[in-house]
Design a protein around this motif. Structure first.
Motif, PDB file in Angstrom:
ATOM      1  N   MET A  99      50.791  69.457  35.834  1.00 31.41           N
ATOM      2  CA  MET A  99      49.701  69.052  34.966  1.00 31.41           C
ATOM      3  C   MET A  99      50.263  68.783  33.580  1.00 31.41           C
ATOM      4  O   MET A  99      50.871  69.648  32.959  1.00 31.41           O
ATOM      5  N   ASN A 100      50.082  67.578  33.109  1.00 30.36           N
ATOM      6  CA  ASN A 100      50.546  67.224  31.770  1.00 30.36           C
ATOM      7  C   ASN A 100      49.360  67.165  30.828  1.00 30.36           C
ATOM      8  O   ASN A 100      48.426  66.404  31.048  1.00 30.36           O
ATOM      9  N   ASP A 101      49.399  67.990  29.814  1.00 34.38           N
ATOM     10  CA  ASP A 101      48.348  67.988  28.806  1.00 34.38           C
ATOM     11  C   ASP A 101      48.735  67.026  27.697  1.00 34.38           C
ATOM     12  O   ASP A 101      49.885  67.001  27.264  1.00 34.38           O
ATOM     13  N   ASP A 102      47.777  66.233  27.243  1.00 37.68           N
ATOM     14  CA  ASP A 102      48.005  65.349  26.110  1.00 37.68           C
ATOM     15  C   ASP A 102      48.177  66.221  24.864  1.00 37.68           C
ATOM     16  O   ASP A 102      47.311  67.040  24.558  1.00 37.68           O
ATOM     17  N   PRO A 103      49.304  66.079  24.130  1.00 41.07           N
ATOM     18  CA  PRO A 103      49.557  66.950  22.965  1.00 41.07           C
ATOM     19  C   PRO A 103      48.433  66.927  21.928  1.00 41.07           C
ATOM     20  O   PRO A 103      48.132  67.950  21.320  1.00 41.07           O
ATOM     21  N   ILE A 104      47.811  65.766  21.733  1.00 40.30           N
ATOM     22  CA  ILE A 104      46.715  65.692  20.760  1.00 40.30           C
ATOM     23  C   ILE A 104      45.517  66.489  21.268  1.00 40.30           C
ATOM     24  O   ILE A 104      44.912  67.270  20.534  1.00 40.30           O
ATOM     25  N   ASP A 105      45.190  66.305  22.547  1.00 39.14           N
ATOM     26  CA  ASP A 105      44.081  67.060  23.120  1.00 39.14           C
ATOM     27  C   ASP A 105      44.379  68.555  23.139  1.00 39.14           C
ATOM     28  O   ASP A 105      43.493  69.369  22.944  1.00 39.14           O
ATOM     29  N   VAL A 106      45.627  68.919  23.390  1.00 36.83           N
ATOM     30  CA  VAL A 106      46.024  70.331  23.407  1.00 36.83           C
ATOM     31  C   VAL A 106      45.776  70.952  22.033  1.00 36.83           C
ATOM     32  O   VAL A 106      45.186  72.029  21.927  1.00 36.83           O
ATOM     33  N   ALA A 107      46.198  70.269  20.991  1.00 38.49           N
ATOM     34  CA  ALA A 107      46.007  70.801  19.635  1.00 38.49           C
ATOM     35  C   ALA A 107      44.524  70.961  19.320  1.00 38.49           C
ATOM     36  O   ALA A 107      44.112  71.971  18.738  1.00 38.49           O
ATOM     37  N   GLN A 108      43.731  69.982  19.716  1.00 38.26           N
ATOM     38  CA  GLN A 108      42.288  70.062  19.462  1.00 38.26           C
ATOM     39  C   GLN A 108      41.655  71.182  20.289  1.00 38.26           C
ATOM     40  O   GLN A 108      40.783  71.902  19.808  1.00 38.26           O
ATOM     41  N   ARG A 109      42.101  71.319  21.525  1.00 36.79           N
ATOM     42  CA  ARG A 109      41.568  72.364  22.402  1.00 36.79           C
ATOM     43  C   ARG A 109      41.927  73.751  21.863  1.00 36.79           C
ATOM     44  O   ARG A 109      41.083  74.656  21.841  1.00 36.79           O
ATOM     45  N   ILE A 110      43.157  73.918  21.417  1.00 37.82           N
ATOM     46  CA  ILE A 110      43.573  75.206  20.835  1.00 37.82           C
ATOM     47  C   ILE A 110      42.733  75.521  19.611  1.00 37.82           C
ATOM     48  O   ILE A 110      42.248  76.647  19.447  1.00 37.82           O
ATOM     49  N   LYS A 111      42.527  74.542  18.761  1.00 35.24           N
ATOM     50  CA  LYS A 111      41.733  74.754  17.543  1.00 35.24           C
ATOM     51  C   LYS A 111      40.306  75.173  17.899  1.00 35.24           C
ATOM     52  O   LYS A 111      39.753  76.105  17.305  1.00 35.24           O
ATOM     53  N   ALA A 112      39.706  74.510  18.882  1.00 36.19           N
ATOM     54  CA  ALA A 112      38.347  74.845  19.294  1.00 36.19           C
ATOM     55  C   ALA A 112      38.283  76.252  19.888  1.00 36.19           C
ATOM     56  O   ALA A 112      37.360  77.024  19.595  1.00 36.19           O
ATOM     57  N   LEU A 113      39.265  76.589  20.722  1.00 37.17           N
ATOM     58  CA  LEU A 113      39.286  77.922  21.337  1.00 37.17           C
ATOM     59  C   LEU A 113      39.501  79.015  20.296  1.00 37.17           C
ATOM     60  O   LEU A 113      38.882  80.078  20.365  1.00 37.17           O
ATOM     61  N   GLU A 114      40.372  78.774  19.335  1.00 40.58           N
ATOM     62  CA  GLU A 114      40.609  79.776  18.289  1.00 40.58           C
ATOM     63  C   GLU A 114      39.364  79.986  17.447  1.00 40.58           C
ATOM     64  O   GLU A 114      39.050  81.110  17.057  1.00 40.58           O
ATOM     65  N   SER A 115      38.636  78.912  17.177  1.00 39.13           N
ATOM     66  CA  SER A 115      37.382  79.028  16.439  1.00 39.13           C
ATOM     67  C   SER A 115      36.361  79.835  17.239  1.00 39.13           C
ATOM     68  O   SER A 115      35.660  80.700  16.695  1.00 39.13           O
ATOM     69  N   ALA A 116      36.283  79.559  18.532  1.00 39.04           N
ATOM     70  CA  ALA A 116      35.365  80.309  19.389  1.00 39.04           C
ATOM     71  C   ALA A 116      35.740  81.784  19.443  1.00 39.04           C
ATOM     72  O   ALA A 116      34.858  82.651  19.451  1.00 39.04           O
ATOM     73  N   LEU A 117      37.038  82.070  19.448  1.00 37.94           N
ATOM     74  CA  LEU A 117      37.488  83.466  19.485  1.00 37.94           C
ATOM     75  C   LEU A 117      37.034  84.246  18.259  1.00 37.94           C
ATOM     76  O   LEU A 117      36.665  85.417  18.365  1.00 37.94           O
ATOM     77  N   VAL A 118      37.066  83.606  17.111  1.00 35.23           N
ATOM     78  CA  VAL A 118      36.622  84.278  15.885  1.00 35.23           C
ATOM     79  C   VAL A 118      35.176  84.744  16.060  1.00 35.23           C
ATOM     80  O   VAL A 118      34.842  85.897  15.761  1.00 35.23           O
TER      81      VAL A 118
END
Length: 70
Positions: A1-20
């Motif tokens: 599975m290859n994740d698009d680096p741009i989508d990965v960065a956006q997904r990480i940012k969204a998940l980190e925000s949700a974690l807060v």
């Protein structure tokens, strides 16, 4: 599975925000549970929040360790 680096960065940012937000919820539930210790709805709610936190953190860890293309 290859994740698009741009989508990965956006997904990480969204998940980190949700974690807060998620990490604040167990404290509120625990406080309510202290007032009504027999309330199983609150116990289940706390367990479900903890599962969401675990899932989000696991996904962040997976995305951070995913190989990038290019």
């Amino acid at each position: 599975m290859n994740d698009d680096p741009i989508d990965v960065a956006q997904r990480i940012k969204a998940l980190e925000s949700a974690l807060v937000n998620l990490r604040e919820r167990p404290d509120a539930v625990t406080t309510d549970l202290g007032l009504t210790p027999g309330n199983t709805r609150l116990v289940i709610q706390r367990v479900n929040v903890m599962k969401l936190i675990l899932h989000a953190q696991t996904e962040i860890d997976r995305l951070h360790s995913a190989p990038t293309t290019g």
